[in-house]
Design a protein around this motif. Sequence first.
Motif, mmCIF file in Angstrom:
data_model
loop_
_atom_site.group_PDB
_atom_site.id
_atom_site.type_symbol
_atom_site.label_atom_id
_atom_site.label_comp_id
_atom_site.label_asym_id
_atom_site.label_seq_id
_atom_site.Cartn_x
_atom_site.Cartn_y
_atom_site.Cartn_z
ATOM 1 N N THR A 163 -8.751 77.587 -19.843
ATOM 2 C CA THR A 163 -9.629 76.524 -19.438
ATOM 3 C C THR A 163 -11.070 76.658 -20.076
ATOM 4 O OG1 THR A 163 -8.273 76.478 -17.427
ATOM 5 C CG2 THR A 163 -10.288 75.196 -17.473
ATOM 6 N N LEU A 164 -11.576 78.013 -19.708
ATOM 7 C CA LEU A 164 -13.035 78.145 -20.428
ATOM 8 C C LEU A 164 -13.045 78.010 -21.886
ATOM 9 C CD1 LEU A 164 -14.280 81.402 -18.837
ATOM 10 C CD2 LEU A 164 -14.916 78.926 -18.400
ATOM 11 N N MET A 165 -11.934 78.471 -22.712
ATOM 12 C CA MET A 165 -11.963 78.310 -24.214
ATOM 13 C C MET A 165 -11.978 76.863 -24.546
ATOM 14 S SD MET A 165 -10.070 81.512 -25.612
ATOM 15 C CE MET A 165 -8.586 81.138 -25.159
ATOM 16 N N ILE A 166 -11.228 75.982 -23.738
ATOM 17 C CA ILE A 166 -11.198 74.766 -23.946
ATOM 18 C C ILE A 166 -12.160 73.745 -23.738
ATOM 19 C CG2 ILE A 166 -9.710 72.510 -23.363
ATOM 20 C CD1 ILE A 166 -7.464 74.182 -22.720
ATOM 21 N N VAL A 167 -12.760 74.292 -22.439
ATOM 22 C CA VAL A 167 -13.873 73.580 -22.027
ATOM 23 C C VAL A 167 -15.240 73.800 -23.362
ATOM 24 C CG1 VAL A 167 -15.896 73.869 -20.619
ATOM 25 C CG2 VAL A 167 -13.619 73.365 -19.623
ATOM 26 N N GLY A 168 -15.217 74.936 -23.584
ATOM 27 C CA GLY A 168 -16.182 75.504 -24.482
ATOM 28 C C GLY A 168 -16.134 74.837 -25.892
ATOM 29 N N LEU A 169 -14.886 74.468 -26.311
ATOM 30 C CA LEU A 169 -14.919 73.832 -27.706
ATOM 31 C C LEU A 169 -15.313 72.285 -27.216
ATOM 32 C CD1 LEU A 169 -11.493 75.299 -29.030
ATOM 33 C CD2 LEU A 169 -13.844 75.550 -30.122
ATOM 34 N N ALA A 170 -14.709 71.850 -26.175
ATOM 35 C CA ALA A 170 -14.891 70.289 -26.163
ATOM 36 C C ALA A 170 -16.397 70.046 -25.978
ATOM 37 C CB ALA A 170 -14.126 69.754 -24.700
ATOM 38 N N SER A 171 -17.169 71.023 -25.331
ATOM 39 C CA SER A 171 -18.508 70.883 -24.948
ATOM 40 C C SER A 171 -19.268 70.668 -26.424
ATOM 41 C CB SER A 171 -19.110 71.783 -24.045
ATOM 42 O OG SER A 171 -19.443 73.066 -24.860
ATOM 43 N N LEU A 172 -18.701 71.638 -27.274
ATOM 44 C CA LEU A 172 -19.442 71.693 -28.631
ATOM 45 C C LEU A 172 -19.414 70.073 -28.984
ATOM 46 C CD1 LEU A 172 -17.894 74.647 -30.687
ATOM 47 C CD2 LEU A 172 -20.150 74.213 -29.660
ATOM 48 N N GLY A 173 -18.281 69.427 -29.087
ATOM 49 C CA GLY A 173 -18.341 68.121 -29.628
ATOM 50 C C GLY A 173 -19.060 67.103 -28.711
ATOM 51 N N ILE A 174 -18.944 67.237 -27.224
ATOM 52 C CA ILE A 174 -19.625 66.402 -26.559
ATOM 53 C C ILE A 174 -21.113 66.458 -26.764
ATOM 54 C CG2 ILE A 174 -20.287 66.034 -23.833
ATOM 55 C CD1 ILE A 174 -17.531 67.042 -23.022
ATOM 56 N N ASN A 175 -21.608 67.587 -26.734
ATOM 57 C CA ASN A 175 -23.002 67.655 -26.818
ATOM 58 C C ASN A 175 -23.475 67.410 -28.342
ATOM 59 O OD1 ASN A 175 -23.684 68.848 -24.464
ATOM 60 N ND2 ASN A 175 -22.758 70.763 -24.861
ATOM 61 N N TYR A 176 -22.746 67.476 -29.460
ATOM 62 C CA TYR A 176 -23.229 67.004 -30.732
ATOM 63 C C TYR A 176 -23.250 65.490 -30.868
ATOM 64 C CZ TYR A 176 -22.532 65.752 -35.678
ATOM 65 O OH TYR A 176 -22.731 65.122 -36.884
ATOM 66 N N PHE A 177 -22.352 64.908 -30.156
ATOM 67 C CA PHE A 177 -22.401 63.320 -29.981
ATOM 68 C C PHE A 177 -23.493 63.012 -29.097
ATOM 69 C CE2 PHE A 177 -19.577 61.773 -32.542
ATOM 70 C CZ PHE A 177 -18.298 62.407 -32.695
ATOM 71 N N ARG A 209 -24.178 50.456 -32.394
ATOM 72 C CA ARG A 209 -22.680 50.816 -32.704
ATOM 73 C C ARG A 209 -22.132 51.927 -31.831
ATOM 74 N NH1 ARG A 209 -23.982 55.312 -37.510
ATOM 75 N NH2 ARG A 209 -25.563 56.346 -36.494
ATOM 76 N N TRP A 210 -23.099 52.327 -31.058
ATOM 77 C CA TRP A 210 -22.369 53.517 -30.054
ATOM 78 C C TRP A 210 -21.889 52.616 -28.780
ATOM 79 C CZ3 TRP A 210 -21.428 58.036 -31.769
ATOM 80 C CH2 TRP A 210 -22.361 58.498 -33.192
ATOM 81 N N LYS A 211 -22.198 51.291 -28.548
ATOM 82 C CA LYS A 211 -21.977 50.615 -27.513
ATOM 83 C C LYS A 211 -20.696 50.825 -26.881
ATOM 84 C CE LYS A 211 -25.516 47.389 -26.035
ATOM 85 N NZ LYS A 211 -26.635 47.104 -26.961
ATOM 86 N N SER A 212 -19.626 50.570 -28.045
ATOM 87 C CA SER A 212 -18.330 50.485 -27.285
ATOM 88 C C SER A 212 -17.456 51.803 -27.114
ATOM 89 C CB SER A 212 -17.490 49.940 -28.482
ATOM 90 O OG SER A 212 -17.674 50.268 -29.670
ATOM 91 N N LEU A 213 -18.451 52.920 -27.882
ATOM 92 C CA LEU A 213 -17.837 54.149 -27.563
ATOM 93 C C LEU A 213 -18.390 54.822 -26.351
ATOM 94 C CD1 LEU A 213 -18.256 55.655 -31.090
ATOM 95 C CD2 LEU A 213 -16.056 54.849 -29.968
ATOM 96 N N LEU A 214 -19.433 54.211 -25.712
ATOM 97 C CA LEU A 214 -19.982 55.118 -24.637
ATOM 98 C C LEU A 214 -19.170 55.170 -23.157
ATOM 99 C CD1 LEU A 214 -23.826 54.027 -24.938
ATOM 100 C CD2 LEU A 214 -22.875 56.267 -24.951
ATOM 101 N N LYS A 215 -18.466 54.067 -22.963
ATOM 102 C CA LYS A 215 -17.706 54.133 -21.620
ATOM 103 C C LYS A 215 -16.605 55.353 -21.898
ATOM 104 C CE LYS A 215 -15.555 51.326 -18.371
ATOM 105 N NZ LYS A 215 -14.884 49.921 -17.857
ATOM 106 N N PRO A 216 -15.715 55.374 -22.638
ATOM 107 C CA PRO A 216 -14.647 56.341 -22.745
ATOM 108 C C PRO A 216 -15.394 57.782 -23.071
ATOM 109 C CG PRO A 216 -14.608 55.122 -24.730
ATOM 110 C CD PRO A 216 -15.420 54.234 -23.828
#
Lengths: 313, 345
Positions: free
Chosen positions: B63-77, B93-100
Motif C-alpha cells: 500500500t505504501l508503494m502504491i500510495v507513494g507512486l500515486a502521490s507523485l502524479g497527484i502532486n505533479y498535477f 482547461r482544467w475545469k472538467s478534470l478537477l472533480k475526478p
Amino acid sequence: MAVLPVKFTKTKRDKLAQVLWILNWISVVTGAILFSLGLFLKVEINKRKELMAERDIQYVPNMLIAVGLIACGINFLGGKICYDCVDTTKFMRWKLIMLPYIVCTFFFTSCILVGALMCYSMRGELEESLDMGLAVAMRFYKDTDTPGRCFLKRTVDLLQIEFHCCGNNGHRDWLKIQWISNRYLDMTSKEVADRLRSNVEGKYLMDSVPFSCCNVNSPRPCIQSQISNNSAHYNYDHVTEHLNLWTRGCRQALLDHYTYIMQSIGLTVLVIWVFEVREHSRMHLVCMAPLLSITLVFTMLQVQDPLFAGCLQ
Amino acid sequence: MVLMKMKFPFQKRVKLAQGLWLLSWCATVAGAITFTLGCILKTELRRRGEVMDNTDIHIVPNTLMIVGLASLGINYFAGKIGQDALDAGKFPRWKSLLKPYFAISSFFTVLMLLAVIMSYAMKGSLESSLKVGLRNGIRFYKDTDTPGRCFQKQNIDRLQMEFQCCGNNDFRDWFEVQWISNRYLDFSTKEVKDRIKSNVDGRYLVDGVPFSCCNPSSPRPCIQYHLMNNSAHYNYDYQTEELNIFIRGCREALVNYYMGLMNTIGAGVLSVFLLQASVLVSLRFLQTAMEALAGNENTEIETEGYLLEKGLKETIMEYLDPVLRFLLLKNQVQEGEGPDNTVNI
C-alpha cells in the motif's frame, strides 16, 4: 589603447570565471572525499583496536585526514585566486603569495601520492599487529573476571561469528591454550586433576573449541568437543570433515577485510591525485599565463608612464 | 450549507498559488520518500520470509508503494494546476478534470492514513504468522537432507545469532523437538536406544539447544547440553543462570523489531499524509476562489473560497451516486419483482 582589450575579453573572462568556479568546487569536494576516506579507515581500525597489538599503523589514516583537510583549504584558496585573477583589478593583492602557493601545491600533491602508496604498504605492519593481537586475545579469552580483559571473550566470539573464522591460523590454536577459566573447573574431580597433571605448565588443555567456531552451514549439529576423536561421535571423520567448524584463521580473515578496504581507498586516492595534478596544472596554465603577461604589461606601462601607474594605484 | 468559507483578496490568492506550488514540490519529494520507505519495509519482511507462514503483512508495504507512486502524479498535477490557476486563460482547461482529480486524490490520501493504521492493527496477524513459521523452522531444523527444507537449519541458526534469541517462545521449545537428525545418532548404543524408547513418539529428545542459542556475552564457555541438570556442570544453577544462552524467544524479538520499524515508518508517513492533505485543501480553496471569478472582467476583486459546496454527507452522496446507480442498475430486475415498499397507506 586600454579600452578595446577589456571589451573584447569580457565575455571570455566571464566564461573562464564560471569554469574555474566549478572546478574549484569540484576540487574542494575531492578534498572532502579524501578526508572522509581517512576518517572511515581510522574508524575501521579503531573498531578492532582490542585485537591489534601496538604497531605504527595509525599514521596512514591520520595522513589521509590531514591531507584531505589541507586539500580543501588549498583548493579553496586556489579557486579564489583563479577567480580573482581574471579580474584585473583584484589580482594585484595575490601577486606576493603566488610563488609560495605554487610551491605548496606541488608539495601537497606529492603528499597525496605518498598517502595513496602508504595504503598499499601498510599491509605488512597490519599483519604483524593482528598476529600478535589475536594471540594475546585468545590467551586472555578465559579472563572474564579480570578488569581490562573482561570483554575479550565477547570480542573474540563476535569476531569469529562475524568473520567466519576460528583461532589465529586455524582451529588448532584453541587446542594449545586454556580457554576455560579455573572458576568453572571442578578441581576435586579426578578427570580435571589428571588433565592438569599431564600438562607441563599445569594448563587445562582440551580437545575442543568455543561455540563461536561452529560453522552455520554444517548439516549436522556442531561438534565442539573431542574434535580429533573419531570414535567419540557417530559417523564422524575429523580429517575429511570440513563443514563442522570454520576452517579459515581469523588473522587471514581480518587481513583480507582490511586489504580490501585499503586497496579501494588507495585506488580512489590515486584517482584523486591524477585529478588534482591535472587541475593544478590547468589552473597554473590558465591563471599564470595571463597573470604573467598582465604583470609584464603593467610593469612596462609603469616604466613608460609613471602617471598611468599612479592612476591605477 | 457551505463548508469552511473564506474570503480571498487578490494578494491572498497570489500567495496561495505560490504556496501551493512550493507545497506540491515538497509533497512530490515526500511521495518519493513514502515509496522508498515501502520498498525498505518490503525488503526487510522478505529477508525473514522463511520464518513467516503467510504474506498477509505485505499489504502494508505494498500500500505504501502504491500510495507513494500515486502521490507523485497527484502532486505533479497539483503543481501544474496551481501554476495555471492565476492565469484566467489557462485555468478553464482544467475545469472538467478537477472533480475526478479530487475524488482520486482524496482516495489515495485516505489510503495513506489507512496504511499507517494497518501497520499497527496487523501486529496480531504478524505474530501468529511468525508463531507458525518459527514452529515449522524448529521442527524441520534437522532435515538438512530433505529438499525444500535443507536451509532451515542455516536460517534458524543465523536468525538466532542475529536477533539474539532462542526458540519460538523461549529456549524450552528446543526440548520438545528432535533437532538432531537420525543420521547422526548411533542406534547401536544403549543411551540412544533408551532415550528413544522412553519417548511416546519414538523421538530423540534432549534437554539441550543448538550452538546458535549461545550468548557471546556469557563469562563462561557455553553450556548447551544437560541444561536442566545442575550436577552435570560445575558451579552451575539453571534457575539463576541468565547469561549462558539467550532467554528471549525469537517470535518476541522479531515482532519487536518489525513493530519498531513500522512505527518509525508510520510516523514518517503520517507527516507525509498531513503535507498531502494540506496540498489538496489549498488546491481546493484556490480552485473555488478562481471559479467565483469566472466571467468577471476585473481579475483583482475579492472572491470567496470554500472547501465543500454542500455539507459533508451530501457531497459524499453526490460522489457515491453514480457508483450506487451502477450497482442498482444491475439489481433492477430483482427490484421489479419484489414488493413495492415505498407505498404507504
